[in-house]
Scaffold this active site. Structure first.
Site, PDB file in Angstrom:
ATOM      1  N   LYS A  22       0.827  -1.210   0.000  1.00 14.30           N
ATOM      2  CA  LYS A  22       0.000   0.000   0.000  1.00 14.30           C
ATOM      3  C   LYS A  22       0.858   1.255   0.000  1.00 14.30           C
ATOM      4  O   LYS A  22       0.384   2.338  -0.244  1.00 14.30           O
ATOM      5  CB  LYS A  22      -0.941  -0.021   1.200  1.00 14.30           C
ATOM      6  N   ARG A  23       2.140   1.087   0.288  1.00 10.21           N
ATOM      7  CA  ARG A  23       3.017   2.263   0.272  1.00 10.21           C
ATOM      8  C   ARG A  23       3.389   2.680  -1.161  1.00 10.21           C
ATOM      9  O   ARG A  23       3.835   3.778  -1.392  1.00 10.21           O
ATOM     10  CB  ARG A  23       4.284   1.986   1.080  1.00 10.21           C
TER      11      ARG A  23
END
Ligand code: GLU
Length: 318
Positions: free
Chosen positions: A254-255
């Protein structure tokens, strides 16, 4: 005859969906819909520290944008709710009461540092901690003394037993719970219910028969099957789908903002995203745009690639 397949989307609203999440969601949807089955959307906001309402809203919106629809939960109604884990506390408490009545729960006072002390906690090959059972046999006096100093987590005793199952994509799996995992946490010391408990309690309550999710959770499945046995549910069939890796082999997370749905939607339409994913997973020979519904007509698990997938440079250009 109506299909009895019930699948589910179970996103954690800890960030915007990224390409890997979209791939899992697509395969989940295709598996259920191609069998004429139903889908539940459950928001797994069990961890108050990591969950944000805004992400839950965006996940719902992104799934709608992609045309991956559902029949129960979040705007679709249904009789098995609530469909947000943060609203299901009584259901998890009841499950814990049942496990406790079986004499299988105990408080664990180990701090994080103690758990990481390698001399007491052996590690599995992937670096995961195996709990050695340090707090399992504390006497009442020791428990009272430690309780005065620290809030305990709750652990579930596991048997010295190898749990086996056949994954629809990964094939036969086996894990000895005691040797490869140890007694595991069902309620954290901050009071939050553990993912392992919540996911099984909810899948039973919502009648889920098929679980499609990322391969990072393959290793959790034996713990979950053990919980199914204790709580008296019929386990689903499992498909653990490949992870999506960056061209250099890193796992997409998700980064990775340039591959989250915000960034993707700025560059592509839904059918362009789905077409590229269908190509990547082996469902189609071209990356040309396609609707989810068209993919469902020819979907078969036998066509889905089994190995982790490297994202080719240039397939999703920034
Ligand atoms: N909520 C979990 C996640 O987003 C998935 C849980 C599951 O599919 O069992 O990683």
């Amino acid at each position: 005859m109506a299909s009895s397949v019930v699948g589910r989307f179970a996103p954690s609203p800890s960030g915007r969906m990224h390409l890997g999440n979209v791939m899992s969601a697509l395969l989940c949807w295709l598996s259920a819909r191609s069998a004429g089955g139903r889908l539940v959307l459950r928001i797994e906001d069990i961890d108050p520290e990591r969950s944000r309402d805004e992400y839950a809203r965006l996940i719902v919106e992104d799934l709608r944008f992609l045309g991956l629809d559902w029949d129960e939960g979040e705007g679709a109604g249904g009789t098995h709710g609530p469909y947000r884990q943060s609203e299901r506390t009584p259901v998890y408490e009841e499950a814990l009461r049942r496990l406790d009545a079986m004499g299988l729960l105990y408080p664990c006072f180990c701090s994080r540092a103690e758990l990481h002390d390698v001399t007491r906690a052996p590690h599995a090959s992937d670096g995961r901690l195996i709990y050695g059972g340090r707090c399992r046999n504390l006497n009442a006096h020791e428990r009272a003394e430690l309780s005065a100093r620290r809030r305990p987590s709750l652990r579930l005793c596991v048997p010295d037993e190898t749990i086996r199952f056949v994954d629809g994509l990964c094939g036969p799996q086996a894990q000895n719970l005691q040797e490869e995992c140890g007694d595991f946490i069902v309620r954290r010391s901050d009071g939050a219910f553990a993912y392992q408990l919540a996911v099984v309690v909810d899948d039973i309550a919502m009648g889920v028969t098929q679980v499609v999710r990322g391969r990072d959770l393959l290793d959790s499945t034996p713990r979950q099957l053990y919980l199914y046995r204790l709580l008296g549910g019929q386990p689903p069939t499992y498909y653990h789908v490949p992870l999506l890796l960056a061209p250099d082999g890193r796992r997409l997370s998700k980064r990775e903002r340039d591959l989250d749905m915000g960034a993707l939607r700025a560059r592509y339409g839904a059918e362009e995203i789905l077409g590229r994913l269908a190509f990547l997973t082996g469902l189609r020979e071209t990356a040309a745009p396609v609707e989810a519904r068209a993919l469902a007509e020819t979907f078969s698990w036998s066509r889905v690639r089994r190995d982790n997938l490297y994202l080719p440079e240039g397939l999703f250009k920034s």
